[in-house]
Design an enzyme around this catalytic site. Structure first.
Site, short mmCIF file in Angstrom:
data_model
loop_
_atom_site.label_atom_id
_atom_site.label_comp_id
_atom_site.label_asym_id
_atom_site.label_seq_id
_atom_site.Cartn_x
_atom_site.Cartn_y
_atom_site.Cartn_z
N TRP A 152 0.77 -1.22 -0.32
CA TRP A 152 0.03 -0.28 -0.28
C TRP A 152 0.21 0.97 -0.25
O TRP A 152 0.47 2.14 -0.39
CB TRP A 152 -0.88 0.05 1.08
CG TRP A 152 -1.58 -0.79 1.20
CD1 TRP A 152 -2.02 -1.97 0.59
CD2 TRP A 152 -2.48 -1.66 2.48
NE1 TRP A 152 -3.33 -2.90 0.77
CE2 TRP A 152 -2.57 -2.89 1.97
CE3 TRP A 152 -2.63 -1.43 3.74
CZ2 TRP A 152 -3.65 -3.98 2.44
CZ3 TRP A 152 -2.82 -2.30 4.79
CH2 TRP A 152 -3.92 -3.61 3.89
N GLU A 153 2.16 0.95 0.89
CA GLU A 153 2.96 2.48 0.89
C GLU A 153 3.41 2.53 -0.37
O GLU A 153 3.32 3.70 -1.23
CB GLU A 153 3.93 2.34 1.93
CG GLU A 153 3.17 2.15 3.18
CD GLU A 153 2.65 3.64 3.84
OE1 GLU A 153 2.97 4.79 2.47
OE2 GLU A 153 2.01 3.60 4.25
N GLY A 154 3.90 1.31 -0.96
CA GLY A 154 5.14 1.82 -2.40
C GLY A 154 6.03 1.99 -1.89
O GLY A 154 6.30 2.95 -0.83
#
Length: 221
Positions: A16-18
């Site tokens: 989700w953060e990447g």
């Protein structure tokens, strides 16, 4: 020792953060690097042009997460499974510990309202007054993670009991015995009418006996 996010939860959070190995400005204008690392998250202050390795990013993330893991562990008063804990750590990591501690989500959860969490997560999808689709997607994903493996069988649910050889009962035996008795009565007479009835009874008895044996064998499987 402070509870740590599970590997499954960590993998989801990283997704989700990447990963960004070169510093960039996020939607709020903060310089960010690695897996969502900002100056607020830890001691390293990302600056324009900074470059790190993937290994550095993972090390930073694990260090950054400690304060959010502690925030969830110390402020949630109900028992959480690993996925629920991970979902809340991800949420706190994204919105900050202050917002997490003052959230309606936390208040409802501490009252035992587990079902309210996914809906409460979806209230945190705005950047300023604008709905952010990236946050919408993340909150949905956190909600799914929250619900993974959360079902616990109620103590009031009574497991279905398998009946052993249900056909071996008085009713079934009585049906066969009645059919056999009737057949004997008709067969004892003489004449075409009696024999015609006897033939019908033989056929009926055969069908009944076949069904009885079939049910008996199925019950044994």
């Amino acid at each position: 020792m402070t509870r740590q996010i599970s590997q499954h939860g960590l993998d989801k959070l990283k997704q989700w953060e990447g990963l960004k190995t070169k510093a960039y400005q996020d939607s709020k204008g903060e310089w960010t690097i690695g897996y969502g690392h900002t100056a607020k998250a830890g001691s390293l202050t990302p600056v324009k042009g900074m470059v790190i390795t993937k290994e550095d990013a993972e090390s930073l993330l694990l260090k950054d997460l400690t304060q959010f893991e502690a925030a969830v562990e110390n402020n949630v008063k109900v028992k959480l499974n690993d996925n629920q804990f991970a979902a809340l750590v991800s949420f706190a990591f994204n919105v900050g510990t202050g917002a997490f501690k003052s959230s309606t989500l936390l208040k409802k959860l501490n009252k035992g309202d587990f079902d309210a969490v996914p809906a409460e997560l979806m209230k945190w999808v705005h950047t300023g007054k604008t709905k952010n689709q990236g946050l919408v997607n993340r909150r949905r994903a956190e909600g799914y993670l929250w619900m993974e493996g959360a079902f616990v069988t109620s103590k009031d649910i009574v497991p279905e009991q398998k009946t052993v050889n249900p056909e071996l009962n008085l009713e079934g035996i009585g049906q066969v015995a009645t059919a056999a008795s009737s057949f004997g009565t008709f067969a004892a007479g003489s004449g075409p009418v009696q024999w015609a009835f006897a033939a019908v009874m033989v056929a009926g008895f055969a069908v009944l006996f076949f069904c009885y044996i079939k049910r008996f064998m199925e019950a044994k499987l």
